[in-house]
Design a protein around this motif. Structure first.
Motif, short mmCIF file in Angstrom:
data_model
loop_
_atom_site.label_atom_id
_atom_site.label_comp_id
_atom_site.label_asym_id
_atom_site.label_seq_id
_atom_site.Cartn_x
_atom_site.Cartn_y
_atom_site.Cartn_z
N GLU A 52 7.56 -17.57 20.60
CA GLU A 52 7.82 -16.34 19.86
C GLU A 52 6.51 -15.71 19.37
OE1 GLU A 52 12.12 -17.72 17.99
OE2 GLU A 52 10.34 -17.68 16.71
N PHE A 53 6.36 -14.44 19.57
CA PHE A 53 5.18 -13.67 19.14
C PHE A 53 5.67 -12.47 18.36
CE2 PHE A 53 3.91 -16.05 22.82
CZ PHE A 53 2.62 -16.48 22.53
N ALA A 54 4.80 -11.82 17.61
CA ALA A 54 5.17 -10.61 16.88
C ALA A 54 4.01 -9.64 16.89
CB ALA A 54 5.55 -10.98 15.45
N ILE A 55 4.34 -8.36 16.87
CA ILE A 55 3.30 -7.32 16.86
C ILE A 55 3.64 -6.33 15.76
CG2 ILE A 55 2.29 -5.39 18.16
CD1 ILE A 55 2.83 -6.97 20.72
N ILE A 56 2.59 -5.82 15.08
CA ILE A 56 2.79 -4.76 14.10
C ILE A 56 2.02 -3.54 14.60
CG2 ILE A 56 2.49 -4.03 11.70
CD1 ILE A 56 2.22 -7.02 10.96
N TYR A 57 2.70 -2.47 14.76
CA TYR A 57 2.04 -1.19 15.09
C TYR A 57 1.96 -0.42 13.79
CZ TYR A 57 3.03 -2.36 19.99
OH TYR A 57 3.09 -2.98 21.20
N SER B 41 0.83 -1.21 0.00
CA SER B 41 0.00 0.00 0.00
C SER B 41 0.87 1.26 0.00
CB SER B 41 -0.93 -0.01 1.21
OG SER B 41 -0.17 0.00 2.39
N LYS B 42 0.33 2.29 -0.59
CA LYS B 42 1.10 3.55 -0.71
C LYS B 42 1.25 4.20 0.68
CE LYS B 42 -0.44 4.55 -5.38
NZ LYS B 42 -1.24 5.43 -6.22
N GLU B 43 2.32 4.89 0.86
CA GLU B 43 2.62 5.65 2.08
C GLU B 43 2.53 4.79 3.32
OE1 GLU B 43 0.02 8.97 2.11
OE2 GLU B 43 0.81 9.81 0.26
N ALA B 44 2.91 3.51 3.20
CA ALA B 44 2.84 2.60 4.35
C ALA B 44 4.02 2.85 5.30
CB ALA B 44 2.88 1.17 3.85
N SER B 45 3.75 2.71 6.58
CA SER B 45 4.81 2.78 7.60
C SER B 45 4.31 1.98 8.78
CB SER B 45 5.11 4.24 7.98
OG SER B 45 3.96 4.83 8.54
N PHE B 46 5.20 1.20 9.34
CA PHE B 46 4.79 0.40 10.50
C PHE B 46 6.02 -0.08 11.23
CE2 PHE B 46 4.90 -2.27 6.72
CZ PHE B 46 5.70 -3.32 7.09
N THR B 47 5.77 -0.59 12.45
CA THR B 47 6.86 -1.08 13.30
C THR B 47 6.59 -2.54 13.63
OG1 THR B 47 7.18 1.11 14.27
CG2 THR B 47 7.99 -0.80 15.53
N ARG C 246 9.66 6.50 17.90
CA ARG C 246 10.27 5.53 18.80
C ARG C 246 9.83 5.73 20.25
NH1 ARG C 246 16.02 3.27 16.75
NH2 ARG C 246 15.35 2.85 14.60
N GLU C 247 9.55 6.97 20.62
CA GLU C 247 9.10 7.21 21.99
C GLU C 247 7.75 6.55 22.25
OE1 GLU C 247 9.11 11.23 23.26
OE2 GLU C 247 11.25 11.52 22.77
N ILE C 248 6.85 6.70 21.24
CA ILE C 248 5.52 6.08 21.39
C ILE C 248 5.66 4.57 21.45
CG2 ILE C 248 3.30 5.71 20.26
CD1 ILE C 248 3.66 8.56 19.05
N ILE C 249 6.51 4.07 20.52
CA ILE C 249 6.72 2.62 20.48
C ILE C 249 7.31 2.14 21.81
CG2 ILE C 249 8.02 0.74 19.36
CD1 ILE C 249 5.73 1.85 17.63
N ALA C 250 8.29 2.88 22.30
CA ALA C 250 8.96 2.49 23.54
C ALA C 250 7.96 2.43 24.69
CB ALA C 250 10.09 3.49 23.84
N ALA D 273 4.99 -0.90 28.48
CA ALA D 273 3.70 -1.38 29.04
C ALA D 273 3.51 -2.87 28.76
CB ALA D 273 2.55 -0.59 28.40
N LEU D 274 3.84 -3.26 27.50
CA LEU D 274 3.69 -4.67 27.13
C LEU D 274 4.61 -5.54 27.97
CD1 LEU D 274 2.58 -6.87 25.20
CD2 LEU D 274 4.49 -6.31 23.66
N LYS D 275 5.87 -5.11 28.09
CA LYS D 275 6.86 -5.87 28.86
C LYS D 275 6.39 -6.06 30.30
CE LYS D 275 10.78 -3.73 29.81
NZ LYS D 275 11.00 -3.82 31.26
N ASN D 276 5.83 -4.97 30.86
CA ASN D 276 5.36 -5.05 32.24
C ASN D 276 4.18 -6.02 32.38
OD1 ASN D 276 7.31 -3.22 33.04
ND2 ASN D 276 5.97 -1.43 32.86
N ILE D 277 3.30 -5.94 31.43
CA ILE D 277 2.12 -6.86 31.49
C ILE D 277 2.58 -8.30 31.44
CG2 ILE D 277 0.11 -7.67 30.18
CD1 ILE D 277 -0.27 -4.75 29.26
#
Lengths: 132, 651
Positions: B564-569, B509-515, B575-579, B584-588
């Motif tokens: 092993e699991f994977a997540i796509i944001y 898809s055009k203008e795609a960006s993800f983590t 990076r701050e938002i991702i971090a 939060a995920l790590k803590n959970i």
């Protein structure tokens, strides 16, 4: 359809029965039995007075003397008359060509009761011989 | 007329025809029986006439000869009287009588003596007669008595001339043949002289034409007459209706044979005897199962002729008539069947085709009814589309009643939501193109094929068919298979394959960006080894549950295999938002797990790569996230790291 077929068969059966049905009068049948009983000196119902019964017994005695056997009785009554006719037929065991014939004429009174009878004597009939 | 009434009418016509046939058979047989009976009666009339004539002739001849004989007997008896008067009465013995018999060529001679209250045969040339009483001889005794008392006989019987009297031609005891008995009162003596002759000598000529022979011949020739007799009614009555009259000498049966005695005889003989000449009466009787008719016919005074007729000829005729009629009816019926079959064979073929077509249609209708489908045959009229035919079990799902829908407008029959999805396909089909569409209702999925009716004229007779097939189960199966292909069966999270396709879709898809975040659980192997795989599986399910709770609507999580699991944001590269999300995920994920009353403590190491910063394809991105993960593991676990190029060098 089944009902109609049943109806047809029922009507056919009724037609055939009416064609072959013959009404037998009780009086005639009873008299036949009664006369045979008297001829055989058996006890009988009181159809005949003792006097009339004696007449038949005389015939029975003659029957014995003549050696007749296998007695057969048939009775006829016509509504026009107050008479009943009984035909007695018997075989002659010594001569099979001869048969005996006798008639009893019964006169009826009121209520169809038998008032008097006339008993003929036995007549020898030879079937192979004309006239008698 | 309604079909049921028609059927009833047909049934009654058949019943009426059966009755008519039975009636025809019975009536025909009875008519023929009546005709034969009439014919037999006519024959009997002719026969009785012949017999009567023969008897009359015979009697006449006999009377002539009898008259001559009587004269002879009269002359002879006077001579004999003169002769015996000259002989002493004490010598009137049997020898004298036998001499007389011999001298005069007589058949017999007897002397009757008057005993006051009886007349007895004192002597006779016939031994059996001697001593016999004549008191029971009826009119014979009356004649004897008159001879003794009056000197002459005034009876209307026989021939009388003074003291001479000859009785009617008659029988003799113990002897065959017919006799003439002549009697003469011997003057001044209590005796009757009796001389008699056998007519076989005198009547020899007459015997050639004896009526008995004629009757015997007639009986022999006739197919239906078993017996003929000519009865002397007076003698019959004297013999059978009076007591003590057995020893009669007069004939009871003049001619012929009479062996069929019936109790009815006395009644009918006397009844007919009082009727006019040639009148008759008859009645039927049965002997040994065979039917007979006995007829009484008046001939002359005190003379009645009886005929015993068997019904054999009538019975055979009846049987033959029944065979002929039934056979004819069967033949006519068969002929009619052949003719009808011949002339209607063309229609029979058409009927067979129509019957086959109806059978096929009925089979088709039955098949459609039991299938979870529905079919519509539609026709376009000028202003509307009408339903020509519809059938199928699925019609009930749309609240459509097949019988009420015929020739109705399509818009009145189909629900609006169906029309909305079907309209384009219907128009296309009427234009000659088949189309498919799906329609969902009440959790059911129908795959609809709309197609023109082949063979119908598009310009004049536009007809199309909608065949709606219930594909609910097929679709559900497809979706279930697809789900199984794209999801992990333990955690129900998307699997590695789904994760890969998702990444590639995003990249396309055009203008795609993800983590991408690649997660590996710390300490899971220990849980698996110490508490067993079941406990490990439960722990993985709880981890997946906590990951899902962590995600927002745009995020995507998958189980990549093992722990092993994977997540796509999606759309997040900051990076701050991702971090903050990963902390939060790590803590959970590091919080204590309680599974079946067991306490577990694990943590997660997370490697992160970003599109398009770290790579432009799935493999590169996943590899770089894995490199970052390795760095975290190497640095002490329970943390996360973004990919950096230096990691490549460290490896």
């Amino acid at each position: 359809m089944r009902k109609q077929i049943f109806l047809v068969f029922a009507l056919i059966v009724i037609v055939f029965i009416s064609m072959f049905y013959r009404n037998s009068e009780a009086l005639e049948s009873n008299l036949e039995n009664e006369i045979i009983k008297i001829l055989n000196h058996e006890n009988s119902v009181d159809y005949f007075t003792e006097k009339e019964r004696t007449k038949i017994r005389v015939l029975a005695d003659q029957t014995k003397v003549l050696g007749y056997s296998d007695l057969e009785v048939s009775v006829f009554q016509n509504p026009e008359e107050n008479k009943v006719y009984a035909l007695l037929e018997a075989k002659n065991p010594k001569d099979t060509k001869i048969k005996g014939v006798s008639y009893i004429t019964m006169y009826l009174g009121d209520n169809a009761k038998i008032e008097s009878i006339i008993v003929s004597e036995w007549v020898n009939i030879k079937p192979d011989k004309a006239n008698f | 007329m309604k079909p049921s009434i028609m059927n009833k009418v047909k049934t009654w016509i058949v019943v009426a025809m059966i009755f008519a046939m039975i009636f025809i058979i019975v009536a025909t047989v009875e008519i023929f029986d009546y005709m034969l009976s009439k014919q037999q009666n006519a024959e009997i009339d002719q026969l009785s006439q012949v017999i009567t004539n023969t008897i009359d002739n015979s009697i006449y001849a006999e009377e002539v000869i009898e008259s001559y004989l009587i004269q002879l007997l009269g002359i002879e008896i006077e001579e004999i009287i003169e002769h015996i008067n000259d002989i002493d009465q004490s010598k009137w013995d049997k020898e004298l009588l036998e001499n007389i018999m011999k001298d005069y060529k007589l058949s017999g001679v007897a002397l009757f003596v008057d005993q006051g209250n009886d007349i007895v045969i004192e002597n006779s040339t016939s031994e059996t007669e001697i001593g016999r009483s004549t008191k029971k001889w009826g009119f014979w005794y009356d004649a004897f008595r008159q001879l003794f008392d009056n000197g002459t006989v005034s009876l209307d019987r026989g021939f009388s001339d003074g003291a001479f009297w000859v009785g009617p031609r008659s029988l003799a005891y113990g002897q065959d043949g017919y006799y003439l008995f002549a009697y003469y009162k011997i003057p001044n003596k209590p005796y009757l002289l009796n001389i008699y002759v056998n007519d076989s000598k005198a009547f020899g000529l007459v015997k050639e034409n004896d009526p008995n022979k004629l009757l015997a011949k007639m009986t022999e020739i006739s197919t239906f007459i078993d017996e003929i007799s000519v009865v002397n009614v007076e003698a019959w009555n004297a013999r059978f209706t009076e007591s003590n009259r057995t020893n009669l000498q007069d004939f009871t049966i003049h001619y012929g044979k009479h062996t069929y005695f019936k109790a009815e005889d006395i009644y009918y003989l006397n009844k007919v005897n009082n009727m006019s000449q040639n009148e008759s009466m008859s009645f039927d009787f049965v002997v040994n199962g065979n039917e007979y008719t006995k007829m009484y016919k008046k001939v002359s005074k005190d003379t009645v002729m009886t005929f015993v007729m068997n019904h054999l000829e009538r019975r055979v005729l009846k049987q033959n008539m029944i065979y002929i009629i039934v056979g004819s009816l069967v033949f006519i019926g068969f002929l009619a069947f052949l003719i009808i079959t011949y002339f209607t064979s063309k229609y029979s073929d058409l009927l067979d085709i129509e019957r086959e077509r109806l059978f096929t249609a009925e089979e088709f209708k039955h098949t459609v009814r039991i299938l979870p489908s529905m079919i519509f045959r539609l026709k376009q009229l000028e202003s509307e589309i009408v339903v020509l035919y519809c059938e199928g079990k699925a019609l009930s799902e749309l609240d459509i009643i097949a019988e009420e829908s015929k020739n109705q407008s399509l818009e009145l029959i189909l629900p609006q939501d169906y029309l909305d999805v079907a309209w384009e396909a219907i128009e296309s089909a009427f234009a000659g193109n088949s189309k498919y569409f799906e329609y969902r209702k009440n959790n059911k999925i129908y795959n609809n094929m709309v197609t023109p009716v082949s063979g119908s004229s598009l310009s004049e007779n536009k007809e199309i068919i909608i065949f709606a097939n219930d594909v609910t189960r097929l679709r559900n199966s497809e979706e279930r298979a697809k789900h199984m292909a794209y999801h992990d069966s333990l955690t129900l999270l998307p699997n590695r394959h789904y994760f890969k396709e998702t990444i590639e879709d995003f990249i396309g898809s055009k203008e795609a960006s993800f983590t991408i975040c690649f997660i590996d659980l710390d300490g899971f192997k220990n849980v698996n080894d110490t508490s067993g795989h079941d406990m490990g599986d439960e722990l993985l399910k709880e981890v997946a549950h906590r990951i899902k709770k962590h995600l927002s609507d745009d995020d995507f999580a998958a189980r990549m295999g093992g722990d092993e699991f994977a997540i796509i944001y999606k759309g997040i590269l900051d990076r701050e938002i991702i971090a903050s999300k990963l902390i939060a995920l790590k803590n959970i994920l590091s919080e204590e797990y309680i599974i079946k009353e067991h306490y577990f403590k694990i943590s997660a190491s997370i490697g992160v790569s970003q599109y398009p910063v770290d790579g432009l394809d799935y493999t590169t991105l996943l590899k770089k996230a894995d490199i970052a993960l390795y760095d975290v593991k190497y640095s002490g676990k329970n943390n996360f790291a973004f990919y950096m190029e230096k990691f490549d060098a460290e490896q």
